[in-house]
Design a protein around this motif. Sequence first.
Motif, PDB file in Angstrom:
ATOM      1  N   VAL A  42     -62.397  35.271   8.941  1.00 32.41           N
ATOM      2  CA  VAL A  42     -62.298  35.919  10.235  1.00 32.41           C
ATOM      3  C   VAL A  42     -61.132  34.871  10.698  1.00 32.41           C
ATOM      4  CG1 VAL A  42     -64.323  33.852  11.129  1.00 32.41           C
ATOM      5  CG2 VAL A  42     -63.605  35.929  12.443  1.00 32.41           C
ATOM      6  N   ALA A  43     -61.061  33.366  10.283  1.00 36.96           N
ATOM      7  CA  ALA A  43     -60.071  32.669  10.604  1.00 36.96           C
ATOM      8  C   ALA A  43     -58.760  33.234  10.365  1.00 36.96           C
ATOM      9  CB  ALA A  43     -60.091  31.295   9.868  1.00 36.96           C
ATOM     10  N   TYR A  44     -58.563  33.862   9.175  1.00 39.67           N
ATOM     11  CA  TYR A  44     -57.124  34.494   8.692  1.00 39.67           C
ATOM     12  C   TYR A  44     -56.903  36.136   9.660  1.00 39.67           C
ATOM     13  CZ  TYR A  44     -57.265  31.776   4.718  1.00 39.67           C
ATOM     14  OH  TYR A  44     -57.039  30.623   3.590  1.00 39.67           O
ATOM     15  N   ILE A  45     -57.942  36.555   9.887  1.00 38.77           N
ATOM     16  CA  ILE A  45     -57.922  37.640  10.913  1.00 38.77           C
ATOM     17  C   ILE A  45     -57.637  37.219  12.330  1.00 38.77           C
ATOM     18  CG2 ILE A  45     -59.305  39.604  12.076  1.00 38.77           C
ATOM     19  CD1 ILE A  45     -61.132  39.556   9.258  1.00 38.77           C
ATOM     20  N   ALA A  46     -58.074  36.127  12.947  1.00 40.84           N
ATOM     21  CA  ALA A  46     -57.895  35.900  14.081  1.00 40.84           C
ATOM     22  C   ALA A  46     -56.617  35.194  14.336  1.00 40.84           C
ATOM     23  CB  ALA A  46     -58.654  34.703  14.635  1.00 40.84           C
ATOM     24  N   LEU A  47     -56.194  34.576  13.225  1.00 36.41           N
ATOM     25  CA  LEU A  47     -54.761  34.038  12.935  1.00 36.41           C
ATOM     26  C   LEU A  47     -53.599  35.078  12.973  1.00 36.41           C
ATOM     27  CD1 LEU A  47     -52.916  31.387  12.996  1.00 36.41           C
ATOM     28  CD2 LEU A  47     -53.026  31.509  10.467  1.00 36.41           C
ATOM     29  N   ILE A  48     -53.741  36.080  12.102  1.00 41.62           N
ATOM     30  CA  ILE A  48     -52.896  37.300  12.301  1.00 41.62           C
ATOM     31  C   ILE A  48     -52.881  38.160  13.619  1.00 41.62           C
ATOM     32  CG2 ILE A  48     -52.555  39.575  10.952  1.00 41.62           C
ATOM     33  CD1 ILE A  48     -53.626  38.211   8.242  1.00 41.62           C
ATOM     34  N   GLY A  49     -54.079  38.142  14.044  1.00 42.19           N
ATOM     35  CA  GLY A  49     -53.896  38.994  15.394  1.00 42.19           C
ATOM     36  C   GLY A  49     -53.553  38.188  16.558  1.00 42.19           C
ATOM     37  N   MET A  50     -53.408  36.867  16.298  1.00 42.45           N
ATOM     38  CA  MET A  50     -52.789  36.043  17.451  1.00 42.45           C
ATOM     39  C   MET A  50     -51.182  36.278  17.249  1.00 42.45           C
ATOM     40  SD  MET A  50     -54.937  32.776  18.175  1.00 42.45           S
ATOM     41  CE  MET A  50     -55.342  32.251  16.533  1.00 42.45           C
ATOM     42  N   ILE A  51     -50.746  36.215  15.957  1.00 40.87           N
ATOM     43  CA  ILE A  51     -49.354  36.117  15.754  1.00 40.87           C
ATOM     44  C   ILE A  51     -48.682  37.461  16.021  1.00 40.87           C
ATOM     45  CG2 ILE A  51     -47.931  36.248  13.776  1.00 40.87           C
ATOM     46  CD1 ILE A  51     -49.428  34.152  12.230  1.00 40.87           C
ATOM     47  N   VAL A  52     -49.343  38.365  15.690  1.00 42.98           N
ATOM     48  CA  VAL A  52     -48.872  39.782  16.114  1.00 42.98           C
ATOM     49  C   VAL A  52     -48.998  40.216  17.555  1.00 42.98           C
ATOM     50  CG1 VAL A  52     -49.184  41.007  13.737  1.00 42.98           C
ATOM     51  CG2 VAL A  52     -50.972  41.473  15.790  1.00 42.98           C
ATOM     52  N   ALA A  53     -49.785  39.500  18.407  1.00 44.46           N
ATOM     53  CA  ALA A  53     -49.701  39.527  19.746  1.00 44.46           C
ATOM     54  C   ALA A  53     -48.848  38.619  20.477  1.00 44.46           C
ATOM     55  CB  ALA A  53     -51.355  39.622  20.190  1.00 44.46           C
ATOM     56  N   MET A  54     -48.481  37.621  19.968  1.00 47.23           N
ATOM     57  CA  MET A  54     -47.543  36.556  20.447  1.00 47.23           C
ATOM     58  C   MET A  54     -46.176  37.130  21.113  1.00 47.23           C
ATOM     59  SD  MET A  54     -48.883  33.508  20.482  1.00 47.23           S
ATOM     60  CE  MET A  54     -49.353  32.080  19.544  1.00 47.23           C
ATOM     61  N   PRO A  55     -45.847  36.793  22.003  1.00 43.66           N
ATOM     62  CA  PRO A  55     -44.440  37.356  22.793  1.00 43.66           C
ATOM     63  C   PRO A  55     -43.332  37.397  21.855  1.00 43.66           C
ATOM     64  CG  PRO A  55     -45.626  35.826  24.577  1.00 43.66           C
ATOM     65  CD  PRO A  55     -46.381  35.550  23.117  1.00 43.66           C
ATOM     66  N   PHE A  56     -43.316  36.448  21.076  1.00 35.79           N
ATOM     67  CA  PHE A  56     -42.183  36.481  19.896  1.00 35.79           C
ATOM     68  C   PHE A  56     -42.135  37.375  18.923  1.00 35.79           C
ATOM     69  CE2 PHE A  56     -45.203  33.151  18.265  1.00 35.79           C
ATOM     70  CZ  PHE A  56     -45.281  33.526  16.975  1.00 35.79           C
ATOM     71  N   SER A  57     -43.477  38.018  18.826  1.00 34.11           N
ATOM     72  CA  SER A  57     -43.527  39.024  17.701  1.00 34.11           C
ATOM     73  C   SER A  57     -42.907  40.218  18.195  1.00 34.11           C
ATOM     74  CB  SER A  57     -45.176  39.421  17.557  1.00 34.11           C
ATOM     75  OG  SER A  57     -45.241  40.484  16.665  1.00 34.11           O
ATOM     76  N   PRO A  58     -42.147  41.035  17.387  1.00 32.78           N
ATOM     77  CA  PRO A  58     -41.287  42.187  17.616  1.00 32.78           C
ATOM     78  C   PRO A  58     -42.244  43.402  17.944  1.00 32.78           C
ATOM     79  CG  PRO A  58     -41.095  41.850  15.351  1.00 32.78           C
ATOM     80  CD  PRO A  58     -41.760  40.619  15.898  1.00 32.78           C
ATOM     81  N   ILE A  59     -43.586  43.122  17.735  1.00 33.62           N
ATOM     82  CA  ILE A  59     -44.439  44.269  17.887  1.00 33.62           C
ATOM     83  C   ILE A  59     -45.562  43.980  18.991  1.00 33.62           C
ATOM     84  CG2 ILE A  59     -44.403  45.280  15.506  1.00 33.62           C
ATOM     85  CD1 ILE A  59     -47.091  44.025  14.619  1.00 33.62           C
ATOM     86  N   SER A  60     -45.470  42.829  19.544  1.00 32.35           N
ATOM     87  CA  SER A  60     -46.651  42.341  20.444  1.00 32.35           C
ATOM     88  C   SER A  60     -46.948  43.150  21.703  1.00 32.35           C
ATOM     89  CB  SER A  60     -46.410  41.088  21.074  1.00 32.35           C
ATOM     90  OG  SER A  60     -45.016  41.135  21.899  1.00 32.35           O
ATOM     91  N   GLY A  61     -45.827  43.969  22.096  1.00 32.47           N
ATOM     92  CA  GLY A  61     -45.763  44.915  23.368  1.00 32.47           C
ATOM     93  C   GLY A  61     -46.650  45.974  22.937  1.00 32.47           C
ATOM     94  N   PHE A  62     -46.611  46.709  21.827  1.00 37.38           N
ATOM     95  CA  PHE A  62     -47.230  47.826  21.098  1.00 37.38           C
ATOM     96  C   PHE A  62     -48.498  47.214  20.824  1.00 37.38           C
ATOM     97  CE2 PHE A  62     -48.595  49.990  17.287  1.00 37.38           C
ATOM     98  CZ  PHE A  62     -48.627  51.289  17.572  1.00 37.38           C
ATOM     99  N   VAL A  63     -48.959  46.225  20.186  1.00 35.83           N
ATOM    100  CA  VAL A  63     -50.031  45.776  19.791  1.00 35.83           C
ATOM    101  C   VAL A  63     -50.993  45.255  21.207  1.00 35.83           C
ATOM    102  CG1 VAL A  63     -51.496  43.758  18.915  1.00 35.83           C
ATOM    103  CG2 VAL A  63     -49.509  44.979  17.865  1.00 35.83           C
ATOM    104  N   VAL A  64     -50.388  44.848  22.218  1.00 35.56           N
ATOM    105  CA  VAL A  64     -51.232  44.440  23.467  1.00 35.56           C
ATOM    106  C   VAL A  64     -51.434  45.546  23.959  1.00 35.56           C
ATOM    107  CG1 VAL A  64     -50.924  43.024  25.387  1.00 35.56           C
ATOM    108  CG2 VAL A  64     -50.479  42.202  23.236  1.00 35.56           C
ATOM    109  N   TYR A  65     -50.556  46.491  24.324  1.00 36.71           N
ATOM    110  CA  TYR A  65     -50.590  47.536  24.972  1.00 36.71           C
ATOM    111  C   TYR A  65     -52.012  48.375  24.374  1.00 36.71           C
ATOM    112  CZ  TYR A  65     -50.055  52.307  27.408  1.00 36.71           C
ATOM    113  OH  TYR A  65     -50.521  53.425  27.844  1.00 36.71           O
ATOM    114  N   TRP A  66     -51.921  48.818  23.214  1.00 41.76           N
ATOM    115  CA  TRP A  66     -52.936  49.715  22.534  1.00 41.76           C
ATOM    116  C   TRP A  66     -54.163  48.940  22.552  1.00 41.76           C
ATOM    117  CZ3 TRP A  66     -52.508  54.556  23.392  1.00 41.76           C
ATOM    118  CH2 TRP A  66     -51.145  55.328  23.189  1.00 41.76           C
ATOM    119  N   ALA A  67     -54.320  47.782  22.180  1.00 40.80           N
ATOM    120  CA  ALA A  67     -55.403  46.993  21.947  1.00 40.80           C
ATOM    121  C   ALA A  67     -56.049  46.964  23.335  1.00 40.80           C
ATOM    122  CB  ALA A  67     -55.224  45.650  21.749  1.00 40.80           C
ATOM    123  N   GLY A  68     -55.367  46.877  24.446  1.00 41.73           N
ATOM    124  CA  GLY A  68     -56.024  46.911  25.932  1.00 41.73           C
ATOM    125  C   GLY A  68     -56.504  48.354  26.176  1.00 41.73           C
TER     126      GLY A  68
END
Length: 152
Positions: A67-93
């Motif tokens: 769960v720590a790795y899952i949370a870390l990966i989830g935070m990284i892909v949702a961070m503003p510096f991630s190129p896919i953050s907009g996509f991830v945040v929009y659809w996860a919402g």
Amino acid sequence: MEKERFSGMFMDWVMTFLVVAILATVCNIVGYDGGFIESLPGMLIFGLISLAGLTVKHFVPGNLPAVAYIALIGMIVAMPFSPISGFVVYWAGKVSLMATVTPILAYAGVIVGRDWRDFLKIGWKGIVVSLLVIFGTFLVSGGIAQVLGNIL
């Protein structure tokens, strides 16, 4: 041998996530007025992040829980510096937090219910305490999720 073992575990994870995703999607549609098509990308994102975390856990030595790795990966892909953050945040919402929690709590209930004979050996006082802990944990977790869901 290790490759075969991992591929078997990976397929078990995929099947588990498919079942959870289907249940969570149904919960999102029925309980939270989410759309079927809108729920699918978010569920796919959650499943891919979870699979990535479990895979990292399998290959990285140490005692850190998956769960720590899952949370870390989830935070990284949702961070503003991630190129896919907009996509991830929009659809996860598009997926309600409570819709994803429901199948997980149901699964936990099945696990507890599977060992009722051992559970009854504890004695009536242990059973009362255990049930109070289970219900208390459920109610507090649900309350926290509801409060955070209203805030966010």
